[in-house]
Design a protein around this motif. Sequence first.
Motif, PDB file in Angstrom:
ATOM      1  N   ASP A   1      -2.616   9.741   7.194  1.00 22.11           N
ATOM      2  CA  ASP A   1      -3.069  11.191   8.345  1.00 22.11           C
ATOM      3  C   ASP A   1      -1.749  11.006   9.550  1.00 22.11           C
ATOM      4  OD1 ASP A   1      -3.593   9.291   9.429  1.00 22.11           O
ATOM      5  OD2 ASP A   1      -5.101   9.329  10.158  1.00 22.11           O
ATOM      6  N   GLY A   2      -1.048  10.866   9.465  1.00 24.53           N
ATOM      7  CA  GLY A   2      -0.613  10.519  10.935  1.00 24.53           C
ATOM      8  C   GLY A   2       1.570  11.243  10.845  1.00 24.53           C
ATOM      9  N   CYS A   3       2.762  10.974  11.943  1.00 27.07           N
ATOM     10  CA  CYS A   3       3.742  11.575  11.251  1.00 27.07           C
ATOM     11  C   CYS A   3       4.572  10.386  10.503  1.00 27.07           C
ATOM     12  CB  CYS A   3       4.440  12.114  12.251  1.00 27.07           C
ATOM     13  SG  CYS A   3       4.636  10.837  13.226  1.00 27.07           S
ATOM     14  N   THR A   4       5.616  10.833  10.143  1.00 24.90           N
ATOM     15  CA  THR A   4       6.945   9.885   9.044  1.00 24.90           C
ATOM     16  C   THR A   4       7.585   8.387  10.199  1.00 24.90           C
ATOM     17  OG1 THR A   4       7.763  11.386   8.233  1.00 24.90           O
ATOM     18  CG2 THR A   4       6.384  11.198   6.958  1.00 24.90           C
ATOM     19  N   GLY A   5       7.895   8.330   9.468  1.00 24.31           N
ATOM     20  CA  GLY A   5       9.236   7.027  11.012  1.00 24.31           C
ATOM     21  C   GLY A   5      10.061   7.785  11.223  1.00 24.31           C
ATOM     22  N   ALA A   6      10.250   8.921   9.835  1.00 31.98           N
ATOM     23  CA  ALA A   6      11.552  10.058  10.255  1.00 31.98           C
ATOM     24  C   ALA A   6      11.001  10.851  10.901  1.00 31.98           C
ATOM     25  CB  ALA A   6      11.787   9.859   8.701  1.00 31.98           C
ATOM     26  N   GLN A   7      10.339  11.570  11.307  1.00 28.85           N
ATOM     27  CA  GLN A   7       9.763  12.328  12.093  1.00 28.85           C
ATOM     28  C   GLN A   7       9.429  12.033  13.402  1.00 28.85           C
ATOM     29  OE1 GLN A   7       5.833  13.647   9.492  1.00 28.85           O
ATOM     30  NE2 GLN A   7       6.958  15.042   9.242  1.00 28.85           N
TER      31      GLN A   7
ATOM     32  N   GLU B   1       0.725  -0.939  -0.053  1.00 32.65           N
ATOM     33  CA  GLU B   1      -0.279  -0.284   0.320  1.00 32.65           C
ATOM     34  C   GLU B   1       0.722   1.163  -0.191  1.00 32.65           C
ATOM     35  OE1 GLU B   1      -2.633  -0.203   3.460  1.00 32.65           O
ATOM     36  OE2 GLU B   1      -3.480  -2.196   2.601  1.00 32.65           O
ATOM     37  N   ASN B   2       1.441   1.137  -0.663  1.00 27.52           N
ATOM     38  CA  ASN B   2       3.620   2.206  -0.357  1.00 27.52           C
ATOM     39  C   ASN B   2       3.105   2.999   0.936  1.00 27.52           C
ATOM     40  OD1 ASN B   2       4.594   3.353  -1.623  1.00 27.52           O
ATOM     41  ND2 ASN B   2       3.746   4.806  -3.211  1.00 27.52           N
ATOM     42  N   ARG B   3       2.715   2.600   1.858  1.00 28.15           N
ATOM     43  CA  ARG B   3       2.568   3.559   3.118  1.00 28.15           C
ATOM     44  C   ARG B   3       4.311   2.986   4.574  1.00 28.15           C
ATOM     45  NH1 ARG B   3      -0.311   1.286   6.544  1.00 28.15           N
ATOM     46  NH2 ARG B   3      -1.158  -0.136   5.490  1.00 28.15           N
ATOM     47  N   ALA B   4       4.760   2.721   3.314  1.00 27.55           N
ATOM     48  CA  ALA B   4       6.625   2.288   4.534  1.00 27.55           C
ATOM     49  C   ALA B   4       6.749   3.560   5.506  1.00 27.55           C
ATOM     50  CB  ALA B   4       7.644   1.162   3.914  1.00 27.55           C
ATOM     51  N   GLN B   5       7.298   4.866   4.491  1.00 29.90           N
ATOM     52  CA  GLN B   5       7.850   5.935   5.412  1.00 29.90           C
ATOM     53  C   GLN B   5       6.624   6.052   6.665  1.00 29.90           C
ATOM     54  OE1 GLN B   5       5.970   6.012   2.292  1.00 29.90           O
ATOM     55  NE2 GLN B   5       4.720   7.077   2.080  1.00 29.90           N
ATOM     56  N   TYR B   6       5.487   5.581   7.391  1.00 29.85           N
ATOM     57  CA  TYR B   6       4.696   5.650   8.124  1.00 29.85           C
ATOM     58  C   TYR B   6       4.795   4.331   8.848  1.00 29.85           C
ATOM     59  CZ  TYR B   6       2.584   9.156   4.332  1.00 29.85           C
ATOM     60  OH  TYR B   6       1.970  10.033   3.678  1.00 29.85           O
ATOM     61  N   ALA B   7       5.962   3.837   8.952  1.00 28.43           N
ATOM     62  CA  ALA B   7       5.712   3.117  10.021  1.00 28.43           C
ATOM     63  C   ALA B   7       6.648   3.157  11.310  1.00 28.43           C
ATOM     64  CB  ALA B   7       6.540   1.476   9.273  1.00 28.43           C
ATOM     65  N   ASP B   8       6.351   3.097  11.898  1.00 26.02           N
ATOM     66  CA  ASP B   8       6.736   3.122  13.640  1.00 26.02           C
ATOM     67  C   ASP B   8       7.848   2.099  13.434  1.00 26.02           C
ATOM     68  OD1 ASP B   8       7.049   3.362  16.215  1.00 26.02           O
ATOM     69  OD2 ASP B   8       5.060   2.804  16.859  1.00 26.02           O
ATOM     70  N   PRO B   9       8.695   2.996  13.560  1.00 23.04           N
ATOM     71  CA  PRO B   9      10.435   2.499  14.525  1.00 23.04           C
ATOM     72  C   PRO B   9      10.273   2.696  16.004  1.00 23.04           C
ATOM     73  CG  PRO B   9      10.446   5.232  13.704  1.00 23.04           C
ATOM     74  CD  PRO B   9       8.924   4.653  14.348  1.00 23.04           C
ATOM     75  N   SER B  10       9.835   2.839  16.788  1.00 27.16           N
ATOM     76  CA  SER B  10       9.804   2.637  18.071  1.00 27.16           C
ATOM     77  C   SER B  10      10.539   0.861  18.512  1.00 27.16           C
ATOM     78  CB  SER B  10       8.284   2.622  18.670  1.00 27.16           C
ATOM     79  OG  SER B  10       8.203   3.608  18.545  1.00 27.16           O
ATOM     80  N   SER B  11       9.812   0.463  17.882  1.00 26.92           N
ATOM     81  CA  SER B  11      10.528  -1.355  18.101  1.00 26.92           C
ATOM     82  C   SER B  11      11.694  -1.199  17.787  1.00 26.92           C
ATOM     83  CB  SER B  11       9.690  -2.169  17.536  1.00 26.92           C
ATOM     84  OG  SER B  11      10.095  -3.164  18.767  1.00 26.92           O
ATOM     85  N   MET B  12      12.087  -0.564  16.897  1.00 28.77           N
ATOM     86  CA  MET B  12      14.114  -0.952  16.416  1.00 28.77           C
ATOM     87  C   MET B  12      14.998   0.430  17.100  1.00 28.77           C
ATOM     88  SD  MET B  12      14.368  -3.225  14.147  1.00 28.77           S
ATOM     89  CE  MET B  12      16.186  -2.009  14.351  1.00 28.77           C
ATOM     90  N   ILE B  13      13.982   1.601  17.119  1.00 25.99           N
ATOM     91  CA  ILE B  13      15.181   2.278  18.422  1.00 25.99           C
ATOM     92  C   ILE B  13      14.731   1.717  20.002  1.00 25.99           C
ATOM     93  CG2 ILE B  13      14.985   4.215  19.573  1.00 25.99           C
ATOM     94  CD1 ILE B  13      13.058   5.533  16.771  1.00 25.99           C
ATOM     95  N   LYS B  14      13.936   0.911  20.309  1.00 25.44           N
ATOM     96  CA  LYS B  14      13.678   0.505  21.302  1.00 25.44           C
ATOM     97  C   LYS B  14      14.990  -0.460  21.480  1.00 25.44           C
ATOM     98  CE  LYS B  14      12.633  -0.626  25.878  1.00 25.44           C
ATOM     99  NZ  LYS B  14      12.706  -0.486  26.365  1.00 25.44           N
ATOM    100  N   ALA B  15      15.981  -1.317  20.590  1.00 24.67           N
ATOM    101  CA  ALA B  15      16.208  -2.688  20.048  1.00 24.67           C
ATOM    102  C   ALA B  15      17.319  -1.254  20.156  1.00 24.67           C
ATOM    103  CB  ALA B  15      16.440  -3.416  18.845  1.00 24.67           C
ATOM    104  N   ALA B  16      17.883  -0.385  19.749  1.00 21.89           N
ATOM    105  CA  ALA B  16      18.762   0.204  19.759  1.00 21.89           C
ATOM    106  C   ALA B  16      19.388   0.672  21.236  1.00 21.89           C
ATOM    107  CB  ALA B  16      18.886   1.525  18.766  1.00 21.89           C
TER     108      ALA B  16
END
Length: 695
Positions: free
Chosen positions: A659-665, A608-623
């Motif tokens: 309708d929400g922010c991007t993962g980078a934001q 659905e071309n929504r990769a940029q809106y994926a939540d990076p929280s789990s990866m940042i938690k891994a970091a």
Amino acid sequence: MTTRLDGKATAEAIVHELETQLAQHSGRAPGLAVVLVGNNPASHAYVKTKKTMCSRVGIQSFDYQLPDTVSQAELEALIHELNGNDHVDGILVQLPLPDHIDEAMVINTISPTKDVDGFHPYNVGQLLIGKPAFRPCTPYGVIKLLEHYDIETTGKHAVVVGRSNIVGKPMAALLVQSSAYGNCTVTIAHSRTQDLPALVRQADIVVAAIGKAHFITADMIKPGAVVIDVGINSIPDANTPKGYRLVGDVDTDAVAPIASAITPVPGGVGPMTVAMLMHNTIDAFKQRESTSRSAVLEQACARFKPIVSKQLDRVETLLKTSAAVDYSAQKTITIGVCYGDGIGPEICQQAQRFLEHSLGSAVQSGRIQFSIIDGLTIENRAAHKQAIPDSVLAQLKACDVILKGPTTTPQKGDQWPNIESANVAMRRELDLYACVRPIRVPSLGIDWVLYRENTEGSYMLGSHGFHVDPTVGIDFTVTTRPGSERLIRAAFEHAKTNGRSRVTIVTKSNIVKTTDGLFSAIAKEIAAEYPGIQCDEWYIDIMTANLINPATQSKFEVLAMPNLYGDILSDEAAQIQGGVGTAGSANIGDRWAMFEAVHGSAPRMIEENRAQYADPSSMIKAAQLLLSHIGYPKEAKQLEQAMTVCSLEKALNLTGHADGCTGAQWADYIMETYDDPQLSTRYDTCLRALSPSHS
């Protein structure tokens, strides 16, 4: 007069009979998979002959041409796939293989029930005790040739010249069998045999399989002996169009007048080998189609034996323990970054950005180095037919710790081959035996650390299960003492080091008495070494309820469990914390560690071309977990506080859609909060707002 043992005519009669059998059969055709590695001209010609014969007889041919650079793991992965392919009844790996390939390991990987070459140790053993399942094709062809010409073998002295596993040894085993065309007294001769000519002259039957042109000469043959020439060698001959001609190990022109019977080369044993391959393939097909319980049980036992053998080997390796890495003593620490596939690149890059930011001075000094590792995409893994391609695994092992994005695991019925989960493979290859997942929900009094055994249990042999017959499928659960001991001890050591007073063991040992029972018993033994720590055991079913029960959930501290139960409870715990996107996962071993998101690659978001809106929280938690592991606790604590503040203040909103922010934001928001000098004050304010007394 010397009888010419015409292998071509004999093979033709056998093949005609096989054609007749299959012509009367309805349903799927037998299947033979032929694996050819490299560009050996002789092997190519032989495989072409086999393919032509399959087509004639009515056998479906599956051909696999691999480059001579193929790795051991890639070749074995293909064989595992063929073992599980219900349309393949026989598997033949054309020998010889390149020098870097361990032929014995390849042969051992083939399921004994599909080993139509008869080379698997199980089938060799069955042959030696007189209960052969599949006889090696060339020796079996020799026996069928003797049978066709009704050559008496009982009581005869047979000398087999050559001791290879392919011809010499199985040939001797067949000739010595108590059977119509066996009952010989057999001598195996070889390159170290003393006075070989004198020994061969005693033979009533000579089988030459030494691989040297015209090695057997007239002076070595007793008058009236039967001579079987298995060899095929090329010698220069300027009078032929190709500049060479094929000859055997026997000097046929000189020996034929002395022998009572002799095979020609070509046209002797060679055609019989191909015919017996067809025969074995159809036998394998019949055995797999058979509803005979004894046949089904025998096949199942044959497949189970190598699985057990590999686990015993693994335990021996586990017992050779090594000390854990001391990162404080290392001049440099290399962080490998694997983006994975699906949404992996999007969210993993955000976590990588944060590591580079928080470790800025260490990166500038060169103490922290990053290594970007490509190749864990599903496309590349499928192309190599490996969960982790060898080149990628080598790059991983060159690192100290790994930050890994989500990877796609094939499911039955999708477009990808049946390859193992990259996560499971990485945990096993790097021996990352402990999956550690901290869960904190201050408002509920929850502060858990889950220790999940990573390398055993129900997932370890996920690609090695098999269908016993069309109605019964079996998978395996493995629990070992050294594997369980190190996981449980790690949980107790964490409790001791961090001032925790309770370790909870999760099993289903009341029902799964062997594997879970062993895990439970080991936990009780280790608990006795930590008298200041309470140890209790709960069954997995009631434990899922305990975690959401307000009366019990705050009482748990450290939990240790086998793989499957850990997978269930860690996702449940993450959901209690706020969703799987809020949790990271640490996979710890003595030498390496890997840190990852707890969710998958989200293929729907990609579609659905929504990769940029994926939540990076789990990866940042891994970091954050990675920072703590390599000796940067201050930065880890600061990041944990920043993530907590952002999740509660919600100045930005992540929805997974436009309708929400991007993962980078969102990552920028966390980074700005991390750098805020008032972070501790903001964190305390958020926690007070959550406390019941505040309301």
